[in-house]
Write an enzyme that holds these catalytic residues in place. Structure first.
Site, mmCIF file in Angstrom:
data_model
loop_
_atom_site.group_PDB
_atom_site.id
_atom_site.type_symbol
_atom_site.label_atom_id
_atom_site.label_comp_id
_atom_site.label_asym_id
_atom_site.label_seq_id
_atom_site.Cartn_x
_atom_site.Cartn_y
_atom_site.Cartn_z
ATOM 1 N N GLU A 137 -2.986 6.305 8.280
ATOM 2 C CA GLU A 137 -3.606 7.353 7.472
ATOM 3 C C GLU A 137 -4.666 8.102 8.267
ATOM 4 O O GLU A 137 -5.196 7.596 9.261
ATOM 5 C CB GLU A 137 -4.267 6.746 6.224
ATOM 6 C CG GLU A 137 -3.314 6.148 5.227
ATOM 7 C CD GLU A 137 -4.035 5.594 4.023
ATOM 8 O OE1 GLU A 137 -3.384 5.469 2.978
ATOM 9 O OE2 GLU A 137 -5.236 5.280 4.115
ATOM 10 N N LYS A 192 0.821 -1.211 0.000
ATOM 11 C CA LYS A 192 0.000 0.000 0.000
ATOM 12 C C LYS A 192 0.858 1.266 0.000
ATOM 13 O O LYS A 192 0.504 2.277 -0.609
ATOM 14 C CB LYS A 192 -0.941 -0.008 1.203
ATOM 15 C CG LYS A 192 -2.108 -0.977 1.053
ATOM 16 C CD LYS A 192 -3.037 -0.899 2.247
ATOM 17 C CE LYS A 192 -4.339 -1.657 1.991
ATOM 18 N NZ LYS A 192 -4.142 -3.065 1.706
ATOM 19 N N HIS A 204 -15.326 -3.431 8.768
ATOM 20 C CA HIS A 204 -14.495 -2.975 7.651
ATOM 21 C C HIS A 204 -14.606 -3.901 6.436
ATOM 22 O O HIS A 204 -13.739 -3.893 5.565
ATOM 23 C CB HIS A 204 -13.022 -2.858 8.061
ATOM 24 C CG HIS A 204 -12.811 -2.020 9.269
ATOM 25 N ND1 HIS A 204 -13.194 -0.705 9.350
ATOM 26 C CD2 HIS A 204 -12.269 -2.321 10.478
ATOM 27 C CE1 HIS A 204 -12.885 -0.221 10.536
ATOM 28 N NE2 HIS A 204 -12.334 -1.178 11.244
ATOM 29 N N ARG A 229 -6.841 -8.419 -8.738
ATOM 30 C CA ARG A 229 -7.592 -9.667 -8.890
ATOM 31 C C ARG A 229 -9.029 -9.330 -9.249
ATOM 32 O O ARG A 229 -9.418 -8.154 -9.284
ATOM 33 C CB ARG A 229 -7.572 -10.449 -7.582
ATOM 34 C CG ARG A 229 -8.061 -9.616 -6.391
ATOM 35 C CD ARG A 229 -8.112 -10.425 -5.115
ATOM 36 N NE ARG A 229 -8.263 -9.597 -3.927
ATOM 37 C CZ ARG A 229 -9.405 -9.078 -3.488
ATOM 38 N NH1 ARG A 229 -10.511 -9.270 -4.181
ATOM 39 N NH2 ARG A 229 -9.448 -8.349 -2.395
#
Length: 725
Positions: free
Chosen positions: A249, A165, A284, A342
């Site tokens: 973040e 990431k 989440h 994917r």
């Protein structure tokens, strides 16, 4: 052979294939008439053939999904399976199947060397990884390439770039794609990360660098919680992805989760197939998705597609991918989160609105052929929803459930309804894998029509044997704000009162149907036993034994409420039913005519009861277990308990103790015997369905006993920790 002809040759038992492709027969056939410039530039005799045989390195519904497209295209399929999946649907549907290891994914579906050995043994030419497991493992893709085996996915270089990431955000910044403010660097010192979080400002989001599916993701509201959340995130990330690096973040307080489906071929063509909204989530993880995203400005939709294509081009992408973005719901400003390398779980909603078969696109691209359509040929028509049917209990924080599916009835497939699943009646949902039972995918000409189709399909979906989220999905689909398209990731928490109603009372009709079905079935079974000399005729239910006048009473419990239901036989098949509660009659149904049809060949006890109640003809499926009766009436599921006689009830809950909410593995015990703890103190960390769950103290007190240690497997309902009384 056209798709229609191929589908007609599918065996009648191949329910999954029919469910998926009956919905897209005429749409997928459009591929053959496409006027794509790239395809037209390649003469028919230059088009590269598809594979003769592929191996599917996955399980469950995605394995079945890939098998269905492969069968339609005349491609042989090879399945792999763990010991726990020996009787799984994907094993039965594939042309060949190979045992790969024991139940844990780490000893089966994540064993790259064993999978490659099966490829060589079976003669498969390519591997389709599905999603999860090894689908985004660059080392696996590289290993396949060295052995001349085609990986039906992106190049390993793109996977490495997007698998991190932090690295992916650096690449996106250089490509002009906006990213969320935060720390994406390599310094993983806990104190340094805490300092970064303090500078960013709370709340912050800790995310696994190689993460996905909500695993390794933690929201930190307060500075004092950062250390514990970081440790939990790292532990879960290491188990799921083999890497415990994280990034930190800024957490947007009212975000939307929007993603764009991208596709690229080896000839340099890159397209997007519009966006999906996946904002409504729990833990989440997505629970319902739709395409296109509701209430976006036209210029925002255009920017989303353009930035997604730019992201794919930045890493020389090939194949199917999803550019995930987080959007500020107030300003519609969006930021790059990740590029999932994917096919996504929610890809069917894109197929429904673009008339495509994305698995076929994957096979074409992997074979070296151009994209079936270029950008100007791809159109978004109508609206689609995907509702994920999970084995979980929304009333206990969506904790996953395990158990056997004793009864399963799904909506009838049509051009606008698909049921994508990897399980069937009698299968077990185990602690080892994801608890998803199926994906219910619907389409309408617009959003409101699609929602209407979804609500009807959910009413027709029946599962007995474990908890599911079906009733919750119904309430979600009926929520005014959801109907109006006011979606964002905090939707569930902001609508708790509507989505989790306190008052849940069964209808009088459901109570009457449960009692009548129970007594009729008991009489039928007793009569059958008597016929074959297995029981005395006096063991039958008295009032029903001789079809004479008489009355029988059934006691039913629903939550804390007990009902006494009196059923009076007027003549064979005709009854009067009185529903009593707390000594008072709350309902009476007269001249009730009924017909009972036991389920044929079903492992579950029960059947369909047809009964005339107050001039309404009820057709209800009723399912029996040892201790309960489940009634499905007008789309509502009511589960009644059968109270045990008092002399048989030895239940002792053990006051002052903590029990397991599900079958699980003990990850960490955070307290010791003798410790004094405050209310909400974390006691034990459990792992179930690949997710961690923290069990906290319900009250202040002293720990008197701890019954399990780290690494042990524990069944549901077992006592974990006891308090001194």
């Amino acid at each position: 052979m056209t798709i229609l002809r191929a589908c007609l040759h599918l065996p009648a038992s191949n329910y999954f294939a029919r469910s998926v492709y009956r919905a897209s027969v005429y749409r997928a056939n459009q591929w053959y008439s496409s006027a794509a410039a790239a395809a037209a530039a390649v003469a028919e005799n230059e088009r590269k053939p598809l594979f003769d045989k592929i191996l599917i390195a996955n399980r469950g519904e995605i394995a079945c999904r890939v098998i269905s497209t492969a069968k339609r295209l005349g491609i042989k399929t090879v399945a792999i399976y763990s010991e726990a999946d020996a009787q799984a649907m994907h094993v039965k549907l594939a042309d060949e199947a190979y045992l790969i290891g024991t139940a844990p994914a780490s000893d089966s579906y994540l064993q790259a060397d064993r999978i490659i050995n099966v490829v060589n043994q079976s003669g498969a030419q390519a591997i389709h990884p599905g999603y999860g497991f090894l689908s985004e493992n660059a080392d696996f893709a590289e290993q396949l390439g060295k052995q001349g085996i085609t990986f039906i996915g992106p190049p390993e270089a793109a996977m490495r770039a997007m698998g991190s990431k932090s690295e992916s955000k650096r690449i996106m910044q250089e490509a002009g794609v906006p990213v969320v403010p935060g720390y994406h660097g390599e310094n993983q010192d806990p104190e340094f990360l805490k300092q970064q979080a303090d500078q960013i400002g709370y709340p912050v989001l800790i995310k696994a660098v190689l993460g996905g599916g909500g695993k390794g993701m933690r929201i930190v509201e307060k500075p004092q919680d950062f250390a514990m959340m970081l440790e939990s995130s790292r532990r879960e990330a290491l188990k799921s992805f083999g890497d415990d690096n994280v990034l930190v973040e800024k957490y947007l307080t009212k975000p939307r989760h929007v993603e764009v489906q991208v596709f690229a071929d080896k000839l340099g063509n890159v397209v997007h197939l519009f966006e999906r909204d996946c904002s409504v989530q729990r833990r989440h993880q997505k629970i319902i998705e739709e395409a296109p995203a509701p209430d976006l400005l036209p210029e925002i939709r255009q920017q989303l597609g353009a930035k997604a294509v730019a992201a794919a081009k930045a890493v020389n992408y090939v194949g199917a991918g999803s550019v995930e973005l987080i959007m500020d719901d107030e300003t519609q400003q969006f930021y790059f989160m990740e590029l999932n390398t994917r096919l996504q779980v929610e890809h069917p909603v894109t197929e429904m609105v673009t008339s495509t078969d994305l698995v076929q696109w994957q096979l074409e691209v992997a074979a070296g052929n151009p994209l079936p359509k270029l950008q100007h040929e791809i159109h978004c028509t109508g609206h689609a929803f995907e509702a994920r049917i999970y084995a979980e209990n929304p009333d206990t924080g969506f904790l996953p459930d395990t158990g056997r599916i004793v009864h399963l009835s799904t909506p009838q497939p049509s051009a606008d309804v698909r049921v994508e699943t990897g399980v069937q009646q009698g299968d077990a949902i185990s602690v080892f894998y994801d608890p998803m039972i199926a994906k219910l995918v619907v389409r309408g000409n617009d959003r409101r029509e699609a929602l209407r189709v979804l609500r009807k399909a959910l009413d027709e979906y029946e599962v007995v044997g474990l908890h599911t989220n079906i009733a919750f999905l119904k309430r979600l689909a009926q929520s005014k704000d959801f109907i109006d398209g006011q979606v964002e990731t905090g939707f569930i928490n902001k609508h708790l009162e509507d989505l989790f109603p306190k008052a849940n009372v069964p209808s009088n009709e459901a109570i009457a149907l449960a009692a009548l079905a129970y007594l009729i079935d008991s009489s039928t079974q007793a009569a059958r036993a008597t016929q074959f000399g297995l029981a005395s005729p006096w063991s039958a239910v008295d009032s029903f034994r001789l079809n004479a006048f008489g009355m029988q009473t059934a006691l039913l419990e629903y939550g804390d409420q007990q009902y006494s239901v009196q059923v009076l036989v007027l003549q064979p098949g005709v009854y009067t039913i009185r529903v009593m509660c707390e000594g008072k009659q709350v309902a009476e149904f007269t001249q009730v005519r009924s017909q009972w049809s036991p389920f044929a060949g079903s492992p579950s006890g029960g059947g369909q009861l047809q009964a005339l109640l107050d001039r309404r003809l009820c057709r209800s499926n009723v399912v029996f277990s040892k201790e309960s009766i489940t009634v499905f009436d007008q789309g509502q599921m009511s589960v009644f308990s059968i109270p045990a006689p008092q002399f048989l009830d030895h239940t002792d809950k053990g006051a002052g103790s903590i029990t397991t909410p599900m079958s699980c593995k003990i990850v960490q015990v955070l307290v010791n015997i003798g410790d004094e703890v405050e209310q909400d103190t974390p006691l034990v960390v459990l792992e179930a369905m690949k997710m961690e769950h923290v069990i906290k103290a319900p009250k202040a007190g002293q720990i008197s006993d701890i019954f399990y240690k780290k690494g042990e497997l524990v069944e549901e309902g077992k006592t974990l920790v006891a308090f001194t009384e």
